[in-house]
Design an enzyme around this catalytic site. Structure first.
Site, PDB file in Angstrom:
ATOM      1  N   ILE A 142       0.769  -1.293   0.077  1.00 55.67           N
ATOM      2  CA  ILE A 142       0.132  -0.010   0.155  1.00 55.67           C
ATOM      3  C   ILE A 142       0.709   1.018   0.095  1.00 55.67           C
ATOM      4  CG2 ILE A 142      -2.006  -0.909   0.988  1.00 55.67           C
ATOM      5  CD1 ILE A 142      -1.224   0.117   3.931  1.00 55.67           C
ATOM      6  N   ASP A 143       0.376   2.322  -0.510  1.00 63.70           N
ATOM      7  CA  ASP A 143       1.124   3.505  -0.662  1.00 63.70           C
ATOM      8  C   ASP A 143       1.866   4.061   0.617  1.00 63.70           C
ATOM      9  OD1 ASP A 143       0.396   3.552  -3.397  1.00 63.70           O
ATOM     10  OD2 ASP A 143      -1.140   4.945  -3.267  1.00 63.70           O
ATOM     11  N   LYS A 144       2.792   4.904   0.582  1.00 62.34           N
ATOM     12  CA  LYS A 144       3.474   5.367   1.792  1.00 62.34           C
ATOM     13  C   LYS A 144       2.498   6.098   2.500  1.00 62.34           C
ATOM     14  CE  LYS A 144       6.970   9.022   2.960  1.00 62.34           C
ATOM     15  NZ  LYS A 144       7.708   9.963   2.564  1.00 62.34           N
ATOM     16  N   THR A 146      -0.723   5.953   2.483  1.00 61.43           N
ATOM     17  CA  THR A 146      -2.241   5.295   2.998  1.00 61.43           C
ATOM     18  C   THR A 146      -1.644   4.449   4.287  1.00 61.43           C
ATOM     19  OG1 THR A 146      -2.506   5.011   0.563  1.00 61.43           O
ATOM     20  CG2 THR A 146      -3.644   3.500   2.175  1.00 61.43           C
ATOM     21  N   ARG A 246      -7.191   5.620  -5.736  1.00 61.73           N
ATOM     22  CA  ARG A 246      -6.917   7.064  -5.864  1.00 61.73           C
ATOM     23  C   ARG A 246      -7.431   7.431  -7.355  1.00 61.73           C
ATOM     24  NH1 ARG A 246      -0.901   7.813  -4.205  1.00 61.73           N
ATOM     25  NH2 ARG A 246      -1.294   9.941  -4.303  1.00 61.73           N
TER      26      ARG A 246
END
Length: 321
Positions: A142-144, A146, A246
């Protein structure tokens, strides 16, 4: 994106893109494939679509080679919020701001560094080696910026079993997000192909459905609570593409609040965002469920909203529909 080297050249003969670039440079075919996946390869001035794409002789290419980092991630004593752990796998509630694994620009301080330290305590089990020395145990990301749940494999058998479930799209993933505006209809399905943006290598974009580029992506969304010029929504993923929630939310005109890459905060809400110092996309991986790859038990985990998102929602809840 930090580049240690930029390689410019011309494709010598028609071939698959990864083979053609390997033949034209000192890079291995596997390295070329990784650079394409990271959006670091351009053909004719546009981001490369796929390692298997056919290219013609004479096509101009540019490869952005990142600065070298240490190949092996090292253990670091960083606190972890662990939702579940056994000898085969570990489920972690990642805080916003933490990168999942080392990469250019983030050589340490990552979830992998923390996990290596945690798993080595008292001679405990290490992480699966399938992800390589820089990404041991990492099955998905998962994104930094998030927050929320992800599962990490301790053994190769667990890694293979989990990876198969992700490939089959059988893993349950539910995200909570705060988006701008009120989606209409209040629930629906976003079925849009995603791939690298032609204008910005750091971004993903919605592609034509007939495109040979990118990957099929499906998000089920549902409005939970109407807020002031915004809404709390849930997103359930059939697929797990880079930046999927997103980009999909932005594609229907409801970008996530705080998302610096894909959206703009509604003007009237900027004072709230500024007062709270909320500087990330309002996105939280709230649930994950899967079949235990060794014990074959159905597991599901839930993580409450982090304080920063809950405070944002509380501040926006003055709206009275």
């Amino acid at each position: 994106m930090s580049d240690a080297e930029i390689i410019n050249g011309v494709i010598p003969a028609p071939a698959r893109l990864d083979k053609a670039l390997a033949d034209a440079t000192d890079l291995s075919r596997a390295r070329v494939q990784a650079l394409i996946a990271e959006g670091r390869v351009e053909i004719g001035g546009a981001p490369a679509a796929s390692p298997s794409a056919k290219v013609k002789a004479g096509a101009e290419f540019r490869i952005h080679v990142p600065a070298t980092i240490s190949a092996e991630a090292l253990p670091q004593d960083i606190p972890l919020n662990i939702a579940y752990e056994d000898e085969h796998l570990i489920v972690v509630n990642k805080p916003a701001g933490m990168v999942v694994h080392p990469a250019a620009g983030n050589p340490d301080g990552t979830l992998v560094n923390a996990l290596l330290h945690h798993c080595a305590r008292d001679g405990g089990t290490s992480l699966s080696g399938i992800g390589g020395v820089a990404r041991p145990g990492i099955v998905h990301r998962i994104d930094k910026d998030t927050s929320g749940l992800l599962v990490v494999a301790k053994s190769d058998a667990a890694h293979e079993g989990l990876a198969a479930q992700f490939a089959e799209h059988s893993v349950h993933r539910r995200y909570l997000a705060v988006c701008g505006g009120h989606p209409r209809p209040a629930q629906g399905i976003i079925d849009e192909r995603l791939g690298r943006s032609d204008s910005n290598r750091k971004k993903m974009a919605v592609l034509e459905k007939e495109s040979s580029r990118g990957k099929h992506a499906i998000t089920h969304y549902k409005l939970i609570t109407r807020l002031d010029q915004s809404a709390l929504i849930e997103c359930r993923l059939e697929t797990g593409r880079t930046h999927q929630v997103r980009v999909h939310c932005a594609s229907i005109g409801h970008a996530l609040l705080g998302d610096q890459l894909y959206g703009k905060t509604p003007k009237a809400l900027k004072p709230v965002i500024a007062r709270l110092g909320f500087a990330r996309q309002a996105l939280h991986a709230a649930e994950i469920g899967f079949l235990h790859p060794i014990r074959h038990e159905n597991l599901r985990f839930h993580a409450d909203l982090p304080d920063d998102m809950q405070e944002l929602i509380d501040q926006l809840a003055r709206f009275n529909p």
